[in-house]
Design a protein around this motif. Sequence first.
Motif, short mmCIF file in Angstrom:
data_model
loop_
_atom_site.label_atom_id
_atom_site.label_comp_id
_atom_site.label_asym_id
_atom_site.label_seq_id
_atom_site.Cartn_x
_atom_site.Cartn_y
_atom_site.Cartn_z
N LEU A 1 0.81 -1.22 0.00
CA LEU A 1 0.00 0.00 0.00
C LEU A 1 0.84 1.26 0.00
O LEU A 1 0.33 2.34 -0.25
CB LEU A 1 -0.92 0.02 1.23
CG LEU A 1 -2.08 -0.99 1.21
CD1 LEU A 1 -2.75 -1.04 2.57
CD2 LEU A 1 -3.09 -0.63 0.14
N LEU B 1 5.17 9.93 4.35
CA LEU B 1 4.74 10.43 5.66
C LEU B 1 3.88 9.41 6.38
O LEU B 1 3.88 9.34 7.59
CB LEU B 1 3.87 11.67 5.44
CG LEU B 1 4.57 13.01 5.32
CD1 LEU B 1 3.53 14.07 5.05
CD2 LEU B 1 5.35 13.33 6.58
N LEU B 2 3.15 8.67 5.58
CA LEU B 2 2.09 7.87 6.17
C LEU B 2 2.60 6.59 6.77
O LEU B 2 3.52 5.97 6.26
CB LEU B 2 1.10 7.49 5.07
CG LEU B 2 -0.02 8.48 4.87
CD1 LEU B 2 -0.84 8.05 3.69
CD2 LEU B 2 -0.89 8.52 6.10
N ALA B 3 1.96 6.16 7.84
CA ALA B 3 2.23 4.84 8.39
C ALA B 3 1.00 3.98 8.13
O ALA B 3 0.22 3.70 9.02
CB ALA B 3 2.52 4.96 9.87
N GLY C 1 -4.24 3.26 8.05
CA GLY C 1 -4.82 3.89 9.24
C GLY C 1 -4.50 5.38 9.29
O GLY C 1 -5.33 6.20 9.67
N GLY C 2 -3.29 5.72 8.90
CA GLY C 2 -2.89 7.12 8.90
C GLY C 2 -3.68 7.93 7.89
O GLY C 2 -3.92 9.12 8.07
N PHE C 3 -4.10 7.26 6.82
CA PHE C 3 -4.91 7.95 5.81
C PHE C 3 -6.31 8.22 6.34
O PHE C 3 -6.89 9.28 6.11
CB PHE C 3 -4.98 7.11 4.53
CG PHE C 3 -5.74 7.76 3.41
CD1 PHE C 3 -5.11 8.65 2.56
CD2 PHE C 3 -7.10 7.51 3.23
CE1 PHE C 3 -5.81 9.27 1.55
CE2 PHE C 3 -7.80 8.13 2.22
CZ PHE C 3 -7.15 9.01 1.37
N ALA D 1 -7.54 7.94 9.68
CA ALA D 1 -7.76 8.47 11.03
C ALA D 1 -8.15 9.96 11.06
O ALA D 1 -9.04 10.34 11.83
CB ALA D 1 -6.53 8.21 11.90
N PRO D 2 -7.54 10.80 10.21
CA PRO D 2 -7.97 12.20 10.23
C PRO D 2 -9.44 12.37 9.86
O PRO D 2 -10.12 13.28 10.37
CB PRO D 2 -7.06 12.88 9.19
CG PRO D 2 -5.83 12.02 9.15
CD PRO D 2 -6.35 10.62 9.35
N HIS D 3 -9.94 11.49 9.00
CA HIS D 3 -11.35 11.58 8.62
C HIS D 3 -12.24 11.16 9.79
O HIS D 3 -13.35 11.68 9.96
CB HIS D 3 -11.62 10.74 7.38
CG HIS D 3 -10.72 11.07 6.24
ND1 HIS D 3 -10.50 12.37 5.83
CD2 HIS D 3 -9.93 10.29 5.46
CE1 HIS D 3 -9.63 12.37 4.83
NE2 HIS D 3 -9.26 11.12 4.59
N ARG E 1 -11.45 11.67 12.90
CA ARG E 1 -11.45 12.84 13.79
C ARG E 1 -12.44 13.89 13.27
O ARG E 1 -13.18 14.50 14.05
CB ARG E 1 -10.05 13.45 13.87
CG ARG E 1 -9.95 14.65 14.81
CD ARG E 1 -8.54 15.22 14.84
NE ARG E 1 -7.56 14.23 15.29
CZ ARG E 1 -7.27 13.98 16.57
NH1 ARG E 1 -7.87 14.67 17.52
NH2 ARG E 1 -6.38 13.07 16.88
N LEU F 1 -2.86 3.67 17.87
CA LEU F 1 -1.94 3.65 16.73
C LEU F 1 -1.93 4.96 15.98
O LEU F 1 -0.91 5.59 15.78
CB LEU F 1 -2.31 2.52 15.76
CG LEU F 1 -2.26 1.10 16.29
CD1 LEU F 1 -2.46 0.12 15.15
CD2 LEU F 1 -0.94 0.82 16.99
N TRP F 2 -3.13 5.34 15.53
CA TRP F 2 -3.27 6.60 14.79
C TRP F 2 -4.37 7.37 15.50
O TRP F 2 -5.55 7.23 15.11
CB TRP F 2 -3.68 6.34 13.33
CG TRP F 2 -2.73 5.47 12.56
CD1 TRP F 2 -1.56 5.87 11.99
CD2 TRP F 2 -2.90 4.08 12.22
NE1 TRP F 2 -0.99 4.80 11.34
CE2 TRP F 2 -1.79 3.70 11.46
CE3 TRP F 2 -3.88 3.13 12.50
CZ2 TRP F 2 -1.62 2.41 10.97
CZ3 TRP F 2 -3.72 1.84 12.00
CH2 TRP F 2 -2.60 1.49 11.26
N ASP F 3 -4.03 8.04 16.55
CA ASP F 3 -5.02 8.72 17.38
C ASP F 3 -5.97 9.51 16.48
O ASP F 3 -5.49 10.35 15.72
CB ASP F 3 -4.26 9.63 18.35
CG ASP F 3 -5.15 10.19 19.44
OD1 ASP F 3 -6.39 10.11 19.30
OD2 ASP F 3 -4.61 10.74 20.42
N PRO F 4 -7.26 9.28 16.44
CA PRO F 4 -8.10 8.58 17.43
C PRO F 4 -8.40 7.09 17.15
O PRO F 4 -9.42 6.61 17.65
CB PRO F 4 -9.40 9.39 17.32
CG PRO F 4 -9.48 9.77 15.88
CD PRO F 4 -8.07 9.96 15.42
#
Lengths: 331, 335, 393
Positions: free
Chosen positions: C131, C141-143, C146-148, C150-152, C154, C202-205
């Motif tokens: 991926l 940048l992304l891990a 989940g990093g993609f 998680a901001p959504h 939030r 992992l990727w708060d939240p």
Amino acid sequence: MTPPRDVAVVAFAHSERDGSADGASEPEMLLPVLREALRQAGLAPGEADFTCSGSSDYLAGRPFSFTLTLDSVGAWPPIAESHVETDGAWALYEAWVKILTGRADTALVYAHGKPTAGDPADVLTRQLDPYYLAPLWPDPRALAALQARALIDAGHLEEPPAAEAHAVLPLRAGDFPAPVDGAAAVVLAAGDTARRMCERPAWIRGIDHRIEPQAPGLRDLTDSPSTRLAAERAGAFRAPVDTAELHAPCTAQETVLRRALRLDGTVTVNPSGGALAADPVMVTGLVRLGEAAARIHRGDSDRALAHATSGPCLQHNLVAVLEAVPEGETR
Amino acid sequence: MPEILTAPLTVSFPFTRSLGPVQSAFLTGLRERTVLGVRTTDGRVLVPPVEYDPVTAGEIRDLAEVAPTGTVTTWAWNPAPRDKQPLRTPFAWVLVRLDGADTALLHVLDAPGPHAVRTGMRVRIRWAPERTGAITDIGCFEPYEDEPGEDETAAGKAGAGEDRAREAGHRPAAPHDGVFDAPVTGIVTPARLDYTYTPGRAMSRHLAALAEHRITGERCPSCRKVHVPPRGVCPTCGVPTTEQTEVGPHGTVTTFCVVNIKAKGAGIDVPYVYAHIALDGADLALHARIGGIPYDEVRMGMRVAPVWTGDARHPDHFRPTGEPDAAYDTYKELL
Amino acid sequence: MSGQRTGREPVAVVGIGQTKHAAARRDVSLAGLVREAALRALDDAQLSWADVDAVVLGKAPDFFEGVMMPELYLADALGAAGKPVLRVHTAGSVGGSTALVAADLVAARVQRTVLAVAFEKQSESNAMWGLSLPVPFQQPLLAGAGGFFAPHVRAYIRRSGAPGGVGALVAYKDRRNALRNPWAHLHEHGITLEQVRSSPMLWDPVRYSETCPSSDGACAVVLTDRAGAARAPHPPAWVHGGAMRSEPTLFAGKDFVSPRAGRDCAAEVYRQAGITDPRREIDVAELYVPFSWYEPMWLENLGFAAEGEGWKLTASGATEPGGELPVNPSGGVLSTNPIGASGLIRFAEAALQVRGTAGEHQVDGARTALGHAYGGGAQFFSMWVVGRRPPTT
């Protein structure tokens, strides 16, 4: 089986091989092609009822590569859309099916490929059996040359003069196309919509595709039973065709296809130059369908056959029969 | 117009493949210098063996041993071997029907030149000195003359190589249980592909500006929206974009997450904040790391500015500007 | 042309099969994995390979297994020699698209009986690698996925005012549901809500227990026409509606929390199925929820709850197995995620429910069910509504 609706190719565009695509990203390469096909059909971006594309992540060197080219489509408001991970000819097939269901009257079909981004001789080996074949890295030219030798042994092909420079003996460099980057687009439409969009629509009288087992050692490389079966199912043998566009990325494979399709001297084969003139991998098959349709649009053909292939040594083959007259108006 | 950027892109991974019963027996057999085929429902012996009958699709498991000698059914001379192919020197690709088999195996033949190769010639396996249970345990094939007397019938027709081959091919495959000590159940198949990547014209323009510490977008002539980074086309209108416009450098954090797991090869310490940032003048958010503030103090609506370090083209991160936070209503459409 | 040939042919699901999903199915080859699901689907339909007219194969990026266009190598394992094989790839939604393309072949009367198969054998590589292949000129940048996303999540929490614990409720429910599904990858016996809530952030939240696993697995369904359905040994599930919708990856005006492509796709599939009040008329939903919070987000996007109200439906227990709208009684993507197959598993599980053959995770009296899949940057959607009774139109 008789399709319940008449569906035609009403527009066709492909990228120019004049270097104008140099340095373009795939969406940038595709954009003018889509705009030209839509212009021919009188459609605005995003207006087609269904959109379907063909491309390959492996060719592009990145996963989900097709998601970016959606930018060029104008997919807003959201569109009914699908994608096949193979030559765009199969995207056309999926779109044809969608129109037959009655859920769409028009469809935009496109394909894009940048084989020059990588080395197709390496990349295409990844299509092979991952346990027995891929670890040997036999490139497509090697496999095509095995096919050519089998044809020579069977008396279907002449032994080439020994003096010439060989790519993979018995084939010469000139027996293969140089890979080029490219994009193509086709618009399909049903019935009266097609008649409104195009003066002389190329009606799809039949289309079918068939696959064979992959292992070259299991197959008679001098024949293409899947092409013959697809042609039968598409109705190709019911009446003579005047034109055939064949997707043969090697001269020897054209010999196999001519035999399987029973093409004689009366048929104009590859008036476009065929896959040997330009092989934008993943696009080449769709271009065959588009070129055959364009012959009908221009009045140069009344009944044309178009063929597309996928996989090593013509493993998977698609045949379409296009006519200037739709099913309902015959005889 | 700035030059079009290109860069090498390598896609490389050592794929780990589990084998299933038939491939496991075949590849373990190669390690032990034994070639196995599989018998189909109609009695043919397929070499290499497959799990499913190519005609009936039925499961086939009836293994049989075939000879390490065979006959070339077709061939092609490869004058310029590529790196990953089995031999360094020019060789022939061959399909070989091993004695006792009904189908042919693809491999390579070590021969002095194309003049020494022909359809119908007899060949035998040259085993790789180190064998691990892989198709490459067959190092290659080599030309082979049947020993006189080895096969009485064949010897009686000395000089008729193809007849001898035909006779040898009738040697029946011997049933085999496929059981070996320490069977190979998986293989590792490294695959490296090299590409030349170009981000395209619009991105090349954007990246050239970034190198000068300017962030540019492109405005759609139809909807007038500014897309950053630009892709040369308005994704909603499907029309080309050409009008460059500079955006930012300040912007607003619209949303973010705190990353607590380290990505392989990424030189960023965790935890860090990965944020969506709507630059002033842009109509969508771009993604970047937030620095210069403890991770647990980052807020939606926070105002930030890019920080470039060293010669890097991209901002290393965005830092708080100290401006008052933007009201939710001002950026909620950009979430 | 007879009158019978006009209009669409009704499409029935008469066979369903899936593999035992696991982190690594080291006991099978790629072909063996695909076969396991396909054979179970054929056995369910009491059909043989010869009865299949065409195969549609779906999976996500070929880089996951390192086999380009694997339908070519899989042709004989899929009994496809001499038949048409169509390969679909629409990112994470591909499993759903695979079923819909197969259904169209029957609806259009191009083929009578079609096998739809989707798979992913993620243990052949590494999903994180697949991926996040490097792209020159982009900052890595992304891990992971989940990093993609998680901001959504939030953004959803901010927009809806949902309390922080709703995601954990979803994960706790789906992991317990998986205990009643023998095919599910994760069987976390004795899992507690407290364990979910205290799992690593992992990727708060988004916490570890709120994320999907990486699985090897395959799923297959047999689709056929009325004549085929009449011969079927078990009651079929009937396709009442099916649709796909796509929007661009990133654009000005994109709503990542509730993408319009998802809303439009649901509206179209409900229109086809004659559904005007999905919450009342749909008995069970199998939704593509790779991160726990996507359950309330999709409940809103799909019209089961008003905007900002999805989390209340989840918190009320309505999506529990005994609730008003059970969601993911199979355990969902949170318990099993062979990416390319996940969408088809959703579609197949919806069909199992209306056939009444979902076993221990059967929802009593389920007559109408929704199968849902999405992919890419929340941009590709595919859905179907299946019912116990044949469509009337």
